[in-house]
Design a protein around this motif. Structure first.
Motif, mmCIF file in Angstrom:
data_model
loop_
_atom_site.group_PDB
_atom_site.id
_atom_site.type_symbol
_atom_site.label_atom_id
_atom_site.label_comp_id
_atom_site.label_asym_id
_atom_site.label_seq_id
_atom_site.Cartn_x
_atom_site.Cartn_y
_atom_site.Cartn_z
ATOM 1 N N PHE A 94 0.832 -1.205 0.000
ATOM 2 C CA PHE A 94 0.000 0.000 0.000
ATOM 3 C C PHE A 94 0.869 1.259 0.000
ATOM 4 C CE2 PHE A 94 -2.337 3.281 2.454
ATOM 5 C CZ PHE A 94 -3.405 3.470 1.572
ATOM 6 N N ALA A 95 1.908 1.228 0.840
ATOM 7 C CA ALA A 95 2.815 2.373 0.919
ATOM 8 C C ALA A 95 3.548 2.589 -0.402
ATOM 9 C CB ALA A 95 3.813 2.176 2.058
ATOM 10 N N LEU A 96 4.018 1.489 -0.989
ATOM 11 C CA LEU A 96 4.713 1.595 -2.275
ATOM 12 C C LEU A 96 3.798 2.135 -3.364
ATOM 13 C CD1 LEU A 96 6.830 -1.706 -2.348
ATOM 14 C CD2 LEU A 96 7.703 0.641 -2.255
ATOM 15 N N GLY A 97 2.523 1.738 -3.292
ATOM 16 C CA GLY A 97 1.565 2.232 -4.283
ATOM 17 C C GLY A 97 1.396 3.738 -4.208
ATOM 18 N N ILE A 98 1.276 4.261 -2.989
ATOM 19 C CA ILE A 98 1.125 5.704 -2.825
ATOM 20 C C ILE A 98 2.394 6.443 -3.251
ATOM 21 C CG2 ILE A 98 0.823 7.555 -1.134
ATOM 22 C CD1 ILE A 98 -1.040 5.760 0.403
ATOM 23 N N VAL A 99 3.542 5.944 -2.804
ATOM 24 C CA VAL A 99 4.803 6.566 -3.212
ATOM 25 C C VAL A 99 4.957 6.504 -4.729
ATOM 26 C CG1 VAL A 99 7.310 6.396 -3.059
ATOM 27 C CG2 VAL A 99 5.926 6.078 -1.014
ATOM 28 N N GLY A 100 4.558 5.366 -5.323
ATOM 29 C CA GLY A 100 4.637 5.227 -6.772
ATOM 30 C C GLY A 100 3.770 6.237 -7.496
ATOM 31 N N GLU A 101 2.598 6.547 -6.938
ATOM 32 C CA GLU A 101 1.733 7.552 -7.553
ATOM 33 C C GLU A 101 2.416 8.916 -7.568
ATOM 34 O OE1 GLU A 101 -1.161 7.580 -9.032
ATOM 35 O OE2 GLU A 101 -1.712 5.474 -8.804
ATOM 36 N N TYR A 102 3.040 9.275 -6.467
ATOM 37 C CA TYR A 102 3.762 10.551 -6.419
ATOM 38 C C TYR A 102 4.938 10.551 -7.404
ATOM 39 C CZ TYR A 102 1.274 12.432 -2.356
ATOM 40 O OH TYR A 102 0.311 12.943 -1.519
ATOM 41 N N ILE A 103 5.682 9.460 -7.439
ATOM 42 C CA ILE A 103 6.827 9.381 -8.351
ATOM 43 C C ILE A 103 6.352 9.438 -9.802
ATOM 44 C CG2 ILE A 103 8.690 7.889 -9.178
ATOM 45 C CD1 ILE A 103 9.008 6.896 -6.306
ATOM 46 N N GLY A 104 5.216 8.782 -10.090
ATOM 47 C CA GLY A 104 4.671 8.822 -11.442
ATOM 48 C C GLY A 104 4.326 10.233 -11.872
ATOM 49 N N ARG A 105 3.786 11.020 -10.934
ATOM 50 C CA ARG A 105 3.461 12.402 -11.253
ATOM 51 C C ARG A 105 4.708 13.240 -11.481
ATOM 52 N NH1 ARG A 105 -0.733 10.168 -9.676
ATOM 53 N NH2 ARG A 105 -2.830 11.063 -9.863
ATOM 54 N N ILE A 106 5.755 12.971 -10.695
ATOM 55 C CA ILE A 106 7.027 13.657 -10.921
ATOM 56 C C ILE A 106 7.566 13.307 -12.309
ATOM 57 C CG2 ILE A 106 9.420 13.847 -10.147
ATOM 58 C CD1 ILE A 106 8.411 13.280 -7.303
ATOM 59 N N PHE A 107 7.471 12.039 -12.680
ATOM 60 C CA PHE A 107 7.940 11.563 -13.982
ATOM 61 C C PHE A 107 7.220 12.278 -15.124
ATOM 62 C CE2 PHE A 107 7.257 8.440 -17.463
ATOM 63 C CZ PHE A 107 8.569 8.352 -17.909
ATOM 64 N N ILE A 108 5.900 12.402 -14.989
ATOM 65 C CA ILE A 108 5.107 13.068 -16.029
ATOM 66 C C ILE A 108 5.462 14.550 -16.119
ATOM 67 C CG2 ILE A 108 2.758 13.767 -16.671
ATOM 68 C CD1 ILE A 108 1.794 11.095 -15.534
ATOM 69 N N GLU A 109 5.607 15.202 -14.963
ATOM 70 C CA GLU A 109 5.905 16.624 -14.967
ATOM 71 C C GLU A 109 7.277 16.912 -15.559
ATOM 72 O OE1 GLU A 109 3.894 19.053 -14.238
ATOM 73 O OE2 GLU A 109 2.237 17.819 -13.487
ATOM 74 N N THR A 110 8.267 16.060 -15.271
ATOM 75 C CA THR A 110 9.630 16.312 -15.754
ATOM 76 C C THR A 110 9.762 16.118 -17.263
ATOM 77 O OG1 THR A 110 10.246 14.018 -15.197
ATOM 78 C CG2 THR A 110 10.711 15.725 -13.563
ATOM 79 N N LYS A 111 8.828 15.425 -17.882
ATOM 80 C CA LYS A 111 8.873 15.272 -19.339
ATOM 81 C C LYS A 111 8.621 16.602 -20.045
ATOM 82 C CE LYS A 111 7.558 10.434 -19.924
ATOM 83 N NZ LYS A 111 8.608 10.083 -20.883
ATOM 84 N N ASP A 112 7.912 17.502 -19.353
ATOM 85 C CA ASP A 112 7.642 18.837 -19.878
ATOM 86 C C ASP A 112 6.967 18.783 -21.255
ATOM 87 O OD1 ASP A 112 7.582 21.574 -19.564
ATOM 88 O OD2 ASP A 112 9.486 21.876 -20.610
ATOM 89 N N ARG A 113 6.037 17.875 -21.417
ATOM 90 C CA ARG A 113 5.270 17.821 -22.655
ATOM 91 C C ARG A 113 4.260 18.970 -22.686
ATOM 92 N NH1 ARG A 113 3.944 11.341 -22.269
ATOM 93 N NH2 ARG A 113 5.930 10.592 -23.117
ATOM 94 N N PRO A 114 3.826 19.374 -23.874
ATOM 95 C CA PRO A 114 2.809 20.434 -23.929
ATOM 96 C C PRO A 114 1.521 19.979 -23.251
ATOM 97 C CG PRO A 114 3.095 19.406 -26.085
ATOM 98 C CD PRO A 114 4.200 18.901 -25.216
ATOM 99 N N LEU A 115 0.855 20.921 -22.612
ATOM 100 C CA LEU A 115 -0.371 20.598 -21.895
ATOM 101 C C LEU A 115 -1.461 20.140 -22.854
ATOM 102 C CD1 LEU A 115 -1.751 20.582 -19.123
ATOM 103 C CD2 LEU A 115 -2.400 22.974 -19.514
ATOM 104 N N TYR A 116 -1.488 20.721 -24.037
ATOM 105 C CA TYR A 116 -2.468 20.359 -25.058
ATOM 106 C C TYR A 116 -1.936 20.760 -26.422
ATOM 107 C CZ TYR A 116 -3.484 25.326 -24.430
ATOM 108 O OH TYR A 116 -3.365 26.683 -24.328
ATOM 109 N N ILE A 117 -2.566 20.238 -27.452
ATOM 110 C CA ILE A 117 -2.205 20.583 -28.830
ATOM 111 C C ILE A 117 -3.475 21.056 -29.535
ATOM 112 C CG2 ILE A 117 -1.317 19.724 -31.045
ATOM 113 C CD1 ILE A 117 0.229 17.606 -29.432
#
Length: 329
Positions: free
Chosen positions: A279-302
């Motif tokens: 359960f703890a790993l799942g929550i930490v993984g969710e936060y890490i996943g969001r960091i991963f998405i944000e660091t890609k710096d993809r455009p918000l929309y096209i």
């Protein structure tokens, strides 16, 4: 066209059955307010004639504009795309399924003239099914419990923003958006007015249960680190509980010379610890996943296409004049 008093942003998707009535009621309402205005619809991939109807509407009235996104980026992202293309000194955000009544826009606008930057509509009740209402209320209560910002129960997207709030929202570059939360973060003077609680008569809701659940998780993790603190607290509780069991076993063995049955205890403890860790790993993984998405710096929309005149040279909002109008009206 010189100055625009009011922009209205409406995200729509597969709303062919509602668009005609929505546009008619919006036009009638805003025209009666004697304000220069623009209606900005934001859409993406539709399975009906939504996009074609919007094209036809622009030919009849150039104040009806459309921003078409190339893919389904989500409702909040669509609203951000609309906000980024507004030039009004005030901006109304509303849904396109007629559950938000266009006739309530004057209420929001008039309340804003009292000196508020954000005025949101509050509904006495939501006219959804019992199950949807139950989960909606539960979601907002949990979010407010864990978040550092309060969000009113039964407050949807229907609200009016001053120009400066709309401009501040443009500065947020988050990919995981909860717009109501971002508006709360700005901290400008905010109030509420009671609005009509409409019911969807035609068409189907665009949010399935799993989409709502995903939005709830996203909202919770985007506006709070408290789940991580709960993990730490649970870890401490489990550690204390394990230590107490160890003390009991030690006392039993040393002072009473008893045989402590081990298999059951070991299995229970391993299962408990394993469940807590996953359960703890799942929550930490969710936060890490969001960091991963944000660091890609993809455009918000096209943006695939725009219908209407979005020229900033022609639509220059005079915010200072509008502020004077708000306080002198």
């Amino acid at each position: 066209m010189g100055r625009i008093d009011l922009s209205i942003v409406i995200p729509v998707k597969n709303e062919e059955e509602n668009l005609g009535e929505l546009i008619s009621r919006l036009s009638t309402t805003v025209n009666s307010m004697n304000l220069t205005h623009e209606l900005i619809f934001v859409t993406d991939i539709n399975r009906d004639r939504t996009y074609e109807i919007l094209k036809e509407s622009n030919k009849k009235d150039p104040r009806i504009k459309t921003v078409k996104l190339s893919n389904g980026f989500g409702q909040y992202t669509a609203i951000m795309a609309g906000l980024n293309n507004t030039f009004g000194n005030a901006v109304v955000i509303m849904d396109g399924d007629l559950q938000d009544y266009p006739e309530d826009i004057p209420k929001l606008y008039n309340k804003m003239k009292e000196g508020f930057d954000v005025v949101y509509g509050i509904k006495q009740k939501k006219n959804d099914t019992f199950i949807r209402n139950f989960f909606s209320k539960s979601f907002w209560k949990i979010l407010n419990r864990f978040s550092d910002y309060d969000i009113e129960l039964n407050s949807g997207m229907f609200r009016i923003l001053s120009r400066r709030v709309a401009d501040e929202l443009k500065k947020f570059n988050e990919k995981q958006i909860l717009l109501t939360g971002l508006i709360s973060i700005t901290g400008f003077p905010t109030t509420k007015v009671e609005v009509t609680s409409g019911r969807r008569i035609r068409g189907n809701t665009k949010y399935s249960f799993f989409q709502q659940f995903n939005m709830a998780i996203n909202a919770l993790l985007s506006f709070s680190t408290k789940p991580l603190r709960i993990i730490s607290f649970c870890g401490l509780i489990v550690a204390v509980f394990s230590f107490l069991i160890l003390c009991v076993v030690f006392i039993e063995k040393i002072f009473y010379q008893g045989d402590v049955p081990g298999w059951t205890t070991i299995v229970v403890l391993i299962s408990l610890l394993g469940g807590v860790q996953l359960f703890a790993l799942g929550i930490v993984g969710e936060y890490i996943g969001r960091i991963f998405i944000e660091t890609k710096d993809r455009p918000l929309y096209i943006i695939e296409d725009k219908i209407g005149d979005f020229s900033s040279e022609l639509l220059i909002p005079d915010t200072e004049l509008f502020e004077k109008k708000l306080h002198t009206s």
